[in-house]
Scaffold this motif. Structure first.
Motif, PDB file in Angstrom:
ATOM      1  N   ILE A  95       0.735  -1.076   0.348  1.00 34.21           N
ATOM      2  CA  ILE A  95       0.013   0.125   0.194  1.00 34.21           C
ATOM      3  C   ILE A  95       0.529   1.744  -0.011  1.00 34.21           C
ATOM      4  O   ILE A  95       1.438   1.134   0.507  1.00 34.21           O
ATOM      5  CB  ILE A  95      -1.057  -0.209   1.432  1.00 34.21           C
ATOM      6  N   PRO A  96       0.612   1.858  -0.955  1.00 40.14           N
ATOM      7  CA  PRO A  96       1.742   2.836  -1.543  1.00 40.14           C
ATOM      8  C   PRO A  96       1.401   4.073  -0.297  1.00 40.14           C
ATOM      9  O   PRO A  96       0.136   3.890  -0.157  1.00 40.14           O
ATOM     10  CB  PRO A  96       1.414   3.886  -2.695  1.00 40.14           C
ATOM     11  N   GLY A  97       2.198   4.533   0.826  1.00 36.63           N
ATOM     12  CA  GLY A  97       2.534   6.053   0.845  1.00 36.63           C
ATOM     13  C   GLY A  97       2.013   5.066   2.525  1.00 36.63           C
ATOM     14  O   GLY A  97       1.836   5.875   3.615  1.00 36.63           O
ATOM     15  N   ALA A  98       1.598   4.208   3.406  1.00 37.27           N
ATOM     16  CA  ALA A  98       0.902   4.397   4.620  1.00 37.27           C
ATOM     17  C   ALA A  98       1.701   3.308   5.501  1.00 37.27           C
ATOM     18  O   ALA A  98       3.131   3.725   5.074  1.00 37.27           O
ATOM     19  CB  ALA A  98      -0.453   2.114   4.147  1.00 37.27           C
ATOM     20  N   GLU A  99       1.503   3.691   6.419  1.00 41.43           N
ATOM     21  CA  GLU A  99       2.545   3.300   7.855  1.00 41.43           C
ATOM     22  C   GLU A  99       2.623   2.747   8.218  1.00 41.43           C
ATOM     23  O   GLU A  99       2.347   1.398   8.382  1.00 41.43           O
ATOM     24  CB  GLU A  99       1.374   3.646   8.945  1.00 41.43           C
ATOM     25  N   PRO A 100       4.085   2.217   7.924  1.00 45.40           N
ATOM     26  CA  PRO A 100       4.418   0.425   8.456  1.00 45.40           C
ATOM     27  C   PRO A 100       4.447   0.272   8.984  1.00 45.40           C
ATOM     28  O   PRO A 100       4.163  -0.005  10.341  1.00 45.40           O
ATOM     29  CB  PRO A 100       6.093   0.940   8.138  1.00 45.40           C
ATOM     30  N   LYS A 101       2.985  -0.792   8.880  1.00 51.78           N
ATOM     31  CA  LYS A 101       3.225  -2.170   9.804  1.00 51.78           C
ATOM     32  C   LYS A 101       3.945  -3.535  10.230  1.00 51.78           C
ATOM     33  O   LYS A 101       4.016  -4.260   9.163  1.00 51.78           O
ATOM     34  CB  LYS A 101       1.695  -2.445   9.446  1.00 51.78           C
ATOM     35  N   LEU A 102       5.014  -3.358  10.859  1.00 53.56           N
ATOM     36  CA  LEU A 102       5.908  -4.361  11.073  1.00 53.56           C
ATOM     37  C   LEU A 102       5.863  -5.094  11.941  1.00 53.56           C
ATOM     38  O   LEU A 102       5.345  -5.031  13.006  1.00 53.56           O
ATOM     39  CB  LEU A 102       7.303  -3.268  11.732  1.00 53.56           C
ATOM     40  N   GLU A 103       6.028  -6.319  11.658  1.00 56.56           N
ATOM     41  CA  GLU A 103       6.100  -7.422  12.357  1.00 56.56           C
ATOM     42  C   GLU A 103       7.740  -8.237  12.403  1.00 56.56           C
ATOM     43  O   GLU A 103       8.516  -8.173  11.049  1.00 56.56           O
ATOM     44  CB  GLU A 103       5.105  -8.840  11.772  1.00 56.56           C
ATOM     45  N   LYS A 104       8.227  -8.279  13.754  1.00 57.33           N
ATOM     46  CA  LYS A 104       9.128  -9.581  13.777  1.00 57.33           C
ATOM     47  C   LYS A 104       9.881 -10.688  12.419  1.00 57.33           C
ATOM     48  O   LYS A 104       8.672 -11.460  12.852  1.00 57.33           O
ATOM     49  CB  LYS A 104       9.864  -9.369  15.311  1.00 57.33           C
ATOM     50  N   VAL A 105      10.539 -10.580  12.244  1.00 57.79           N
ATOM     51  CA  VAL A 105      11.315 -11.964  11.224  1.00 57.79           C
ATOM     52  C   VAL A 105      11.570 -12.725  12.632  1.00 57.79           C
ATOM     53  O   VAL A 105      11.666 -13.742  12.593  1.00 57.79           O
ATOM     54  CB  VAL A 105      11.416 -11.470  10.015  1.00 57.79           C
ATOM     55  N   LEU A 106      12.645 -11.733  12.261  1.00 55.98           N
ATOM     56  CA  LEU A 106      13.727 -12.550  13.260  1.00 55.98           C
ATOM     57  C   LEU A 106      14.631 -11.652  14.088  1.00 55.98           C
ATOM     58  O   LEU A 106      14.834 -10.381  13.480  1.00 55.98           O
ATOM     59  CB  LEU A 106      14.932 -13.677  12.370  1.00 55.98           C
ATOM     60  N   GLU A 107      15.924 -11.836  14.955  1.00 54.49           N
ATOM     61  CA  GLU A 107      16.866 -11.415  16.309  1.00 54.49           C
ATOM     62  C   GLU A 107      17.799 -12.388  16.147  1.00 54.49           C
ATOM     63  O   GLU A 107      17.890 -13.751  16.048  1.00 54.49           O
ATOM     64  CB  GLU A 107      16.012 -10.734  17.286  1.00 54.49           C
ATOM     65  N   ASP A 108      19.120 -11.545  15.583  1.00 58.88           N
ATOM     66  CA  ASP A 108      20.070 -12.173  15.768  1.00 58.88           C
ATOM     67  C   ASP A 108      21.515 -11.450  15.097  1.00 58.88           C
ATOM     68  O   ASP A 108      21.048 -10.459  15.462  1.00 58.88           O
ATOM     69  CB  ASP A 108      20.328 -13.122  13.844  1.00 58.88           C
ATOM     70  N   LYS A 109      22.393 -12.123  15.087  1.00 54.13           N
ATOM     71  CA  LYS A 109      24.009 -11.381  15.292  1.00 54.13           C
ATOM     72  C   LYS A 109      24.104 -11.239  13.481  1.00 54.13           C
ATOM     73  O   LYS A 109      24.122 -12.354  13.282  1.00 54.13           O
ATOM     74  CB  LYS A 109      24.594 -11.724  15.717  1.00 54.13           C
ATOM     75  N   VAL A 110      24.771 -10.803  13.461  1.00 57.26           N
ATOM     76  CA  VAL A 110      26.163 -10.788  11.777  1.00 57.26           C
ATOM     77  C   VAL A 110      27.496  -9.940  12.389  1.00 57.26           C
ATOM     78  O   VAL A 110      27.661  -9.160  13.046  1.00 57.26           O
ATOM     79  CB  VAL A 110      25.608 -10.207  10.859  1.00 57.26           C
ATOM     80  N   TRP A 111      28.684 -11.411  11.813  1.00 59.06           N
ATOM     81  CA  TRP A 111      29.487 -10.682  12.475  1.00 59.06           C
ATOM     82  C   TRP A 111      30.120 -10.768  10.682  1.00 59.06           C
ATOM     83  O   TRP A 111      30.580 -11.936  10.149  1.00 59.06           O
ATOM     84  CB  TRP A 111      29.989 -11.335  13.250  1.00 59.06           C
ATOM     85  N   MET A 112      31.388 -11.212  10.890  1.00 62.31           N
ATOM     86  CA  MET A 112      32.361 -11.106   9.446  1.00 62.31           C
ATOM     87  C   MET A 112      32.829 -12.441   9.165  1.00 62.31           C
ATOM     88  O   MET A 112      32.744 -13.137   9.785  1.00 62.31           O
ATOM     89  CB  MET A 112      34.108 -10.925   9.704  1.00 62.31           C
ATOM     90  N   ASN A 113      32.414 -12.854   8.009  1.00 65.48           N
ATOM     91  CA  ASN A 113      32.227 -14.220   7.838  1.00 65.48           C
ATOM     92  C   ASN A 113      31.136 -14.870   8.072  1.00 65.48           C
ATOM     93  O   ASN A 113      31.692 -16.439   7.734  1.00 65.48           O
ATOM     94  CB  ASN A 113      33.545 -14.559   7.966  1.00 65.48           C
ATOM     95  N   HIS A 114      30.193 -14.636   8.370  1.00 66.92           N
ATOM     96  CA  HIS A 114      29.008 -15.398   9.251  1.00 66.92           C
ATOM     97  C   HIS A 114      27.566 -14.242   9.090  1.00 66.92           C
ATOM     98  O   HIS A 114      27.235 -13.005   9.847  1.00 66.92           O
ATOM     99  CB  HIS A 114      28.944 -15.569  10.704  1.00 66.92           C
ATOM    100  N   PRO A 115      27.183 -14.532   7.347  1.00 62.12           N
ATOM    101  CA  PRO A 115      26.388 -13.967   6.938  1.00 62.12           C
ATOM    102  C   PRO A 115      24.484 -14.368   7.666  1.00 62.12           C
ATOM    103  O   PRO A 115      24.795 -14.922   7.402  1.00 62.12           O
ATOM    104  CB  PRO A 115      26.022 -13.462   5.570  1.00 62.12           C
ATOM    105  N   LEU A 116      23.917 -13.552   8.075  1.00 61.80           N
ATOM    106  CA  LEU A 116      22.568 -13.616   8.253  1.00 61.80           C
ATOM    107  C   LEU A 116      22.142 -14.136   7.280  1.00 61.80           C
ATOM    108  O   LEU A 116      21.626 -13.202   5.738  1.00 61.80           O
ATOM    109  CB  LEU A 116      21.895 -12.339   8.822  1.00 61.80           C
TER     110      LEU A 116
END
Length: 556
Positions: A315-336
């Motif tokens: 929906i263009p211009g609509a206020e984003p309705k966010l849902e949490k997909v995941l929570e994790d960590k990203v570091w060198m040579n270990h992508p998410l």
């Protein structure tokens, strides 16, 4: 289309060099005397007609002949390689640093690389791999491969399909490997056939005529190579489409939540915390590396992130309705990885300013007592601040990353790493401002007559994490193309198409052989096959004294 009828009754297409049924040379295409047994016949594609060498009348014929040429294909590949090399002289547009003063290529290339960068931009090399002419060049290579393959694979298929044991005598005695043996018994002939079967030849007979053949599948090796290359070229072209390939970069500050570029506002990322770990200087295991680098050596930098999905992204211009997909960590040579995307930890900025607090005090006040204080959010500063006491502050110029360039102040990047300001201070009941220039280690009274002065009270800093987002659905296609190409290489390199003909001529036996390569190998096979018989070993007629090699004319 002109048809050519052989004496055996078979009707051949125009341009045929050897009769598809019996192998008798079509003399007007061989350009040699049919009674001259010292000349070898043209065995290319077993004499089948190639379209590019047969027709040259219409514009379609001329285009077909042009793209069927191997030389044209090689030149197209050379031009593509040279163009690809030119694209690596300077970074492509997509690799312009996110923190550059200007990401406009017209400004960036001249600013960073001088006159050569300006020329590089003007020639269009800054976006070479996505340019229309580079895509056209890749497409022409693909067209050349397809036409080259079709022009050759059709006559090859027709020739291999028409393999018959019984061949015209002229076909036999003009082979490169040839011998004639008188007074050979049927038992000796059968012994040779049995030996050929032991050598894994597929033996077929027709009215006493024998054809022993093996390795036919190797003839398809080059065309399997072409299929692999075509798949790779298709993958390269598809990589230019945003729905199959994405390579973007995002900076996200600690505590900040931003939309992930390239996802059509579908995904957001929040930098929950950035962690930077250094090697202990007292740890002797890493002392050599620390001494060699001459500074801090980081053993880890990572970002703890939360990925959100905008369920109302359509929906263009609509206020984003966010849902949490995941929570994790990203570091060198270990992508998410999430939903087909891959997020890499690619860089960071430390000690970037978040905000700065200032005070206004009287110039003559030795205690520098604050009359008013205000805080500037350095990521999105307000332009004006008003106070109940009557003071008014206007930010006239803001330099997030201040440098002095040839006496002129400018910002080296758009990020607040060394903030500086030109600030107008309006005292109460005054319409004329007092002008100040203030930054880290700088506090300049522009006129030298200001009654009020600005001072830095406090500031806050944060880490900024640089992350690369990639989505690539073309990699399996590249892998498939490479696999098919290597199958073709192995198929054509380690096997050969070997054929041995036994042609009865009364009590005599004519023995001939042909291979697409490795003549030494087929010679050895013949030696083993005729061992213990009176059949004469073949001779290489190409090496016979007085032999004149027929010139094969190809439109290559």
């Amino acid at each position: 289309m002109k048809k050519i009828k052989c004496e055996c009754g078979h009707v051949n297409p125009e341009g045929t060099v050897l009769c598809e049924a019996c192998g008798k040379p079509i003399e007007e295409n061989q350009h040699i005397d049919g009674n001259d047994k010292t000349k070898l016949i043209n065995m290319r594609y077993d004499g089948s007609a190639r379209r590019s060498l047969t027709y040259n009348r219409s514009i379609i014929d001329k285009i077909w002949s042009f793209f069927s040429s191997v030389k044209v294909g090689v030149w197209l590949i050379v031009i593509a390689l040279v163009a690809s090399a030119l694209g690596t002289i300077f970074p492509q547009e997509i690799y312009i640093p996110i923190d550059a003063v200007s990401r406009d290529p017209a400004i960036y290339y001249e600013d960073q690389f001088g006159v050569f960068g300006k020329i590089y931009y003007q020639l269009g090399f800054y976006d070479l791999y996505s340019s229309w002419w580079y895509m056209l060049l890749i497409s022409l290579i693909g067209i050349s491969l397809v036409i080259c393959s079709i022009d050759r694979v059709v006559p090859l298929h027709r020739a291999l399909k028409m393999q018959k044991p019984r061949r015209h005598e002229t076909f036999i005695n003009r082979q490169r490997l040839y011998s004639e043996s008188p007074n050979i018994s049927d038992e000796e002939k059968q012994q040779v056939v049995n030996n050929l079967k032991k050598l894994r030849y597929k033996v077929r007979s027709e009215e006493g005529h024998i054809l022993a053949e093996k390795g036919r599948f190797s003839r398809w090796g080059p065309y399997v190579n072409h299929i692999g290359l075509i798949i790779i070229l298709i993958a390269a072209l598809l990589r230019m489409t945003p729905w199959l390939y994405l390579d973007d970069y995002v900076w996200v500050r600690e505590g900040q939540q931003v939309v992930i570029p390239g996802t059509d506002n579908k995904y957001y990322i929040k930098n929950k915390e950035f962690i930077l770990e250094k090697y202990d200087e007292d740890d002797k295991r890493f002392q050599d590396a620390i001494d060699r680098v001459g500074g801090e050596v980081h053993k880890n930098y990572q970002t703890n992130v939360i990925i959100y999905k905008n369920v109302d992204a359509t929906i263009p211009g609509a206020e984003p309705k966010l849902e949490k997909v995941l929570e994790d960590k990203v570091w060198m040579n270990h992508p998410l990885k999430f939903d087909g995307y891959t997020l890499y930890q690619s860089g960071y900025q430390q000690n970037e300013f978040s905000n700065m607090s200032f005070k206004i005090y009287e110039t003559n006040d030795s205690d520098q007592k604050a009359l008013e204080t205000f805080t500037i959010d350095l990521t999105s500063p307000e332009t004006e601040y008003e106070f109940e006491s009557g003071f008014r502050v206007v930010i006239d110029k803001y330099y997030p990353d201040y440098v002095l360039d040839k006496g002129e102040p400018r910002s080296e990047t758009k990020f607040p790493r060394n903030p500086a300001f030109v600030i107008f201070v309006y005292p109460p009941n005054t319409e004329s401002p007092e002008i100040s220039f203030i930054g880290i280690g700088k506090n300049i009274d522009a006129t030298g007559e200001n009654k009020f002065k600005l001072g830095i009270v406090d500031f806050e800093t944060h880490f900024v994490s640089g992350m690369t987002l990639r989505q690539d659905y073309t990699l399996p296609l590249f892998g498939l193309g490479a696999l098919v190409f290597m199958i073709g290489v192995v198929q054509g390199m380690y096997w050969q198409h070997r054929r041995i003909w036994i042609h009865p001529n009364g009590r005599s036996i004519l023995l001939a052989a042909h291979t697409n390569k490795n003549w030494f190998g087929v010679n050895k096979d013949i030696e083993k096959a005729i061992l213990g018989t009176n059949i004469q070993m073949v001779v290489d007629q190409q090496e016979v004294e007085g032999y004149e090699k027929t010139k094969e004319v190809h439109n290559e």
